[in-house]
Design a protein around this motif. Structure first.
Motif, PDB file in Angstrom:
ATOM      1  N   THR A  85      43.613  36.982 -15.134  1.00 47.07           N
ATOM      2  CA  THR A  85      42.086  37.431 -14.598  1.00 47.07           C
ATOM      3  C   THR A  85      42.384  37.625 -13.059  1.00 47.07           C
ATOM      4  O   THR A  85      43.178  37.187 -12.305  1.00 47.07           O
ATOM      5  N   THR A  86      41.108  38.354 -12.465  1.00 49.06           N
ATOM      6  CA  THR A  86      41.316  38.788 -11.039  1.00 49.06           C
ATOM      7  C   THR A  86      40.735  37.413 -10.501  1.00 49.06           C
ATOM      8  O   THR A  86      41.356  37.065  -9.238  1.00 49.06           O
ATOM      9  N   LEU A  87      39.704  36.404 -10.782  1.00 48.73           N
ATOM     10  CA  LEU A  87      39.160  35.411 -10.233  1.00 48.73           C
ATOM     11  C   LEU A  87      40.041  34.275 -10.626  1.00 48.73           C
ATOM     12  O   LEU A  87      40.466  34.136 -11.520  1.00 48.73           O
ATOM     13  N   PRO A  89      40.731  30.167  -9.741  1.00 47.49           N
ATOM     14  CA  PRO A  89      39.684  28.892  -9.258  1.00 47.49           C
ATOM     15  C   PRO A  89      40.505  28.414  -7.944  1.00 47.49           C
ATOM     16  O   PRO A  89      41.588  28.424  -7.885  1.00 47.49           O
ATOM     17  N   SER A 104      41.975  34.000   6.197  1.00 45.22           N
ATOM     18  CA  SER A 104      41.096  34.976   6.124  1.00 45.22           C
ATOM     19  C   SER A 104      41.376  36.092   5.230  1.00 45.22           C
ATOM     20  O   SER A 104      40.604  37.167   5.113  1.00 45.22           O
ATOM     21  N   PHE A 107      40.056  36.827  -0.347  1.00 45.88           N
ATOM     22  CA  PHE A 107      38.493  37.348  -0.498  1.00 45.88           C
ATOM     23  C   PHE A 107      37.968  36.103  -1.440  1.00 45.88           C
ATOM     24  O   PHE A 107      38.360  35.922  -2.304  1.00 45.88           O
ATOM     25  N   LYS A 108      37.085  35.411  -0.712  1.00 43.76           N
ATOM     26  CA  LYS A 108      36.650  34.129  -1.479  1.00 43.76           C
ATOM     27  C   LYS A 108      35.190  34.451  -1.909  1.00 43.76           C
ATOM     28  O   LYS A 108      34.168  35.126  -1.619  1.00 43.76           O
ATOM     29  N   ILE A 109      34.710  33.906  -2.966  1.00 44.22           N
ATOM     30  CA  ILE A 109      33.503  34.045  -3.902  1.00 44.22           C
ATOM     31  C   ILE A 109      33.070  32.662  -4.213  1.00 44.22           C
ATOM     32  O   ILE A 109      33.964  31.788  -4.994  1.00 44.22           O
ATOM     33  N   THR A 110      31.779  32.694  -4.541  1.00 42.30           N
ATOM     34  CA  THR A 110      31.129  31.458  -5.137  1.00 42.30           C
ATOM     35  C   THR A 110      30.404  31.756  -6.118  1.00 42.30           C
ATOM     36  O   THR A 110      29.307  32.730  -6.048  1.00 42.30           O
ATOM     37  N   ASP A 111      30.541  31.101  -7.403  1.00 43.97           N
ATOM     38  CA  ASP A 111      29.578  31.406  -8.656  1.00 43.97           C
ATOM     39  C   ASP A 111      28.199  30.747  -8.665  1.00 43.97           C
ATOM     40  O   ASP A 111      27.981  30.073  -7.393  1.00 43.97           O
ATOM     41  N   ARG A 112      27.464  31.094  -9.582  1.00 46.60           N
ATOM     42  CA  ARG A 112      26.230  30.336  -9.781  1.00 46.60           C
ATOM     43  C   ARG A 112      26.167  29.238  -9.830  1.00 46.60           C
ATOM     44  O   ARG A 112      25.068  28.290  -9.588  1.00 46.60           O
ATOM     45  N   PHE A 117      36.053  30.712  -6.083  1.00 48.95           N
ATOM     46  CA  PHE A 117      37.203  31.412  -6.576  1.00 48.95           C
ATOM     47  C   PHE A 117      37.787  32.220  -5.082  1.00 48.95           C
ATOM     48  O   PHE A 117      37.158  32.542  -4.373  1.00 48.95           O
ATOM     49  N   LEU A 119      39.704  36.361  -5.063  1.00 51.14           N
ATOM     50  CA  LEU A 119      40.215  37.524  -5.766  1.00 51.14           C
ATOM     51  C   LEU A 119      42.000  37.347  -5.649  1.00 51.14           C
ATOM     52  O   LEU A 119      42.302  37.573  -4.607  1.00 51.14           O
ATOM     53  N   PHE A 153      43.711  42.118  -4.357  1.00 50.72           N
ATOM     54  CA  PHE A 153      42.751  42.032  -3.276  1.00 50.72           C
ATOM     55  C   PHE A 153      43.373  41.371  -2.318  1.00 50.72           C
ATOM     56  O   PHE A 153      43.820  40.177  -2.147  1.00 50.72           O
ATOM     57  N   ASP A 155      42.141  40.803   2.045  1.00 53.07           N
ATOM     58  CA  ASP A 155      41.239  41.262   3.097  1.00 53.07           C
ATOM     59  C   ASP A 155      41.952  41.399   4.390  1.00 53.07           C
ATOM     60  O   ASP A 155      41.895  40.614   5.446  1.00 53.07           O
TER      61      ASP A 155
END
Lengths: 447, 447
Positions: A85-87, A89, A104, A107-112, A117, A119, A153, A155
């Motif tokens: 997976t790309t994402l 945890p 930095s 690339f960090k991401i927050t789900d609903r 996660f 990338l 990915f 940044d």
């Protein structure tokens, strides 16, 4: 399957929209290497955002061929292809300590659900968890060699040089697992062999250099480099060009095995750029906390394998693609490594006139004969811009770097027909009968 | 290239680690369809996080074959393959109005420069910008058909059913551009034709249903469905099974063209799940603000094309992969569509004993003969677990659904040799001489 061998016309190809001409000068700002310019001007790639590029039809065909080439070499040494997976945890990257260490660049991401996660810029965490979750692993199954070719990915603070230093890119990463140092070294050398064959088949001059291991740790590392003017590293070579090192990272003192006295006198420094790194982690279960992903290996104790050696082997696929162009191309013309050229053959029928239709028909018939050969399916393009002279279209063929151009001039409609074949790399021109041409085409290597 | 045709042994394959057995019952929680269970238990996929799955070697081989099949059909109708970036700038999605409309289904990300992006769940915004940036487009170049097969991202509220409803997945999306309604409809029908051929070649029964167009707008839409118990939609069929509609989305009143009186009496409702949607946007430049991506089309005015018709055609590749398994498999055994089975042939040599080595050697020799045929390269696996009986290994072959099993029993070492060939789908067993076996193998279709 004949129904899938359709003809390809230049007038219909997406790369032709820009009329194969450099665009406005304002677009040149920030384009500091000629491969980047050539790829943009000729619709090989298109910029989506700073450091992110779309692959257009010609670029993607080359990329898919390169991917196939890498698949062959990885599978020849027993590599098994997967796609993770790309994402990834956050918890896994926290455990490994790299959530903070990569800083930095991630690339960090927050789900609903408010879970975090990143990338994946690389997949050591995910692959070790994958293995740890497998119910049973025995010594007999080792070495395990898993690899993937997926989008990664990073940044980058200052993305530049197009695909050479972008923020999303295609990478091959292989992860190997051995039970002792001896077989781990065999695996390491096996991958080196595969890389050597890969670069030999690409046919662009390269050097293999002892490298630094960086934040990932590990005991052994090499890099492969192409020579070019835009690189940030330099290599030092001894006189016999056998032993090399990176002068930006390692001093003379660390020069590993060169015993040639002439070394210091002739340290020919060359500006280059790095195209790949690979490295090996020797994972010992005695609690070596410097190893960033040690935590998952306790599970291998459950698998009754007490001493575990992991190898990580990266290869920047999109980077290699552009790097070969940087090394081979002229200022105005793209030159592809033969094996990964998007299309092998470019057919130019003579311009409109009293017999314009006949030339186009002859070109289509020739294209059909060629693409009936399995290895040339999809490899032939007809330049059907019949309002342009042969010379004008040859300029475009040269700029795009199709390896072979076949010109259908007056002699192509005579009996017996004669075709003018131009080899782009050498600019050598030969007149051939149809039989000679087909025999010639059979020799063209494709993948 | 002979050097790349190496033998494949079951003992070395990654999917074998779980010994091909269902894992602990606790893992069954949340697995509500049998294709999901079968794919997890047999190491076709592995869960990375809720709604995210790694493709393991068998799963990835099937996925790559399916991708190749889709490539063939898309290119046969003039589709040109590209690969757009995963990250899409916020500004574009703001312009289209979908940044807000897609809501929490978008994975949003902020880079180190504080610019926002989303992970593309679909690429209408990016592809229209790509075309708008092209220097010159003329009527003559239309229709343009660009497509990609890339990983997409959607932050599903309730990911379930494995690959059927995940948060990252492979999708084919094609975008077409026509200059008038008539050719746009031709393009639409052309894509329908390609989809029909694709699903015919997969060989799993399907229906084509008039669909709703959803938030993307547009005038025309169809969906393709497989029948299965786990779906959320129902289809209504008229007696002759010619006209169909989704009862969850459209009432009888909207039933498009059925004139069979028997319809209402026999509305056979079937639980199914949707596998694809495609739709068409008729983009008119008279300021139709309902069209979410209208903003970029003013650029086409510069290109002197005043009336522009865009089509968008999606296809869930990973979803189709699992959907075919859901439709074909038994409770305990995977059944692949023949063309995308990871490997075609499974060879089982007789167990260890006085002549154990001879059986294995014969299996290897047979494997070499088969893989010398180009279409069978990589398609043959030898079950070299020589401590297991033939019967025990047949159970595994059946569970993994290799289309053909070749058993090397006592007769395989006699002269002339006889091989036992089992066709998994029909369970038909035939004894064949080597010549017969090779003739049989030549008939196996691969991609």
């Amino acid at each position: 399957m004949a129904s899938y061998c359709h003809r390809r016309y230049v007038s219909r190809l997406f790369q032709n929209f820009g009329k194969l001409q450099p665009k406005s000068k304002s677009q040149e700002v920030g384009l500091s290497c000629h491969s980047h310019k050539l790829m943009l001007y000729n619709d090989i790639i298109a910029q989506s955002y700073a450091g992110g590029f779309h692959m257009l039809p010609l670029g993607l065909r080359a990329l898919e061929k390169l991917t196939h080439l890498v698949d062959e070499e990885m599978q020849a040494i027993g590599g098994q292809k997967i796609a993770m997976t790309t994402l990834a945890p956050e918890s896994l990257w926290q455990t490994s300590g790299r959530w903070a260490a990569a800083g930095s660049e991630l690339f960090k991401i927050t789900d609903r659900q408010k879970h975090q996660f990143c990338l994946g810029p690389t997949h050591e965490e995910l692959v070790t968890k994958l293995l740890a979750n497998i119910a049973q692993v025995s010594y007999k199954q080792l070495p395990i060699k898993l690899y993937q070719i997926t989008r990664k990915f990073r940044d980058e603070m200052a993305p530049k040089y197009g695909l050479l230093r972008g923020r999303e890119f295609e990478m091959k990463d292989m992860y190997t697992f051995d039970s002792n140092e001896e077989t781990a070294l065999e695996t390491y050398n096996g991958v080196c062999g595969a890389y050597n064959r890969l670069f030999d088949r690409l046919g662009v001059p390269y050097v293999k250099v002892a490298g630094a291991t960086g934040i990932i740790g590990g005991s052994l590392s090499h890099e492969y480099h192409y020579f070019a003017d835009v690189g940030q590293d330099s290599v030092l070579m001894c006189e016999r060009k056998v032993f090399l090192t990176l002068c930006s990272k390692m001093g003379f003192a660390h020069f590993p095995t060169c015993h040639h006295k002439q070394f210091c006198a002739t340290n020919s420094s060359n500006s280059i750029f790095m195209i790949i790194i690979f490295y090996q982690l020797n994972v010992l279960l005695c609690g070596d906390h410097e190893l960033i992903i040690y935590i998952y290996f306790f599970l291998f104790v459950i698998h009754n394998i007490s001493d575990f050696h992991m190898g990580c082997y990266g290869l920047g696929i999109t980077r290699i693609l552009q790097a070969t162009l940087e090394a081979l191309s002229t200022e105005t013309g793209i030159r592809w490594p033969g094996l990964i050229a998007p299309h092998q053959i470019y057919i130019i029928p003579k311009k409109d006139g009293s017999r314009g239709e006949d030339y186009l028909t002859a070109a289509e018939s020739l294209s059909d004969s060629l693409t009936q050969r399995r290895h040339l399916q999809g490899e032939v393009v007809i330049d059907d811009r019949m309002n342009l002279t042969i010379g004008r279209r040859q300029v475009d063929a040269d700029r795009l770097g199709y390896p072979y151009t076949i010109i259908l001039g007056v002699k192509a409609l005579e009996s017996p027909a004669l075709y003018e074949v131009v080899e782009t790399a050498t600019r050598e021109t030969t007149f051939m009968s149809k039989d000679q041409l087909m025999a010639f085409a059979d020799q063209i290597q494709t993948i």
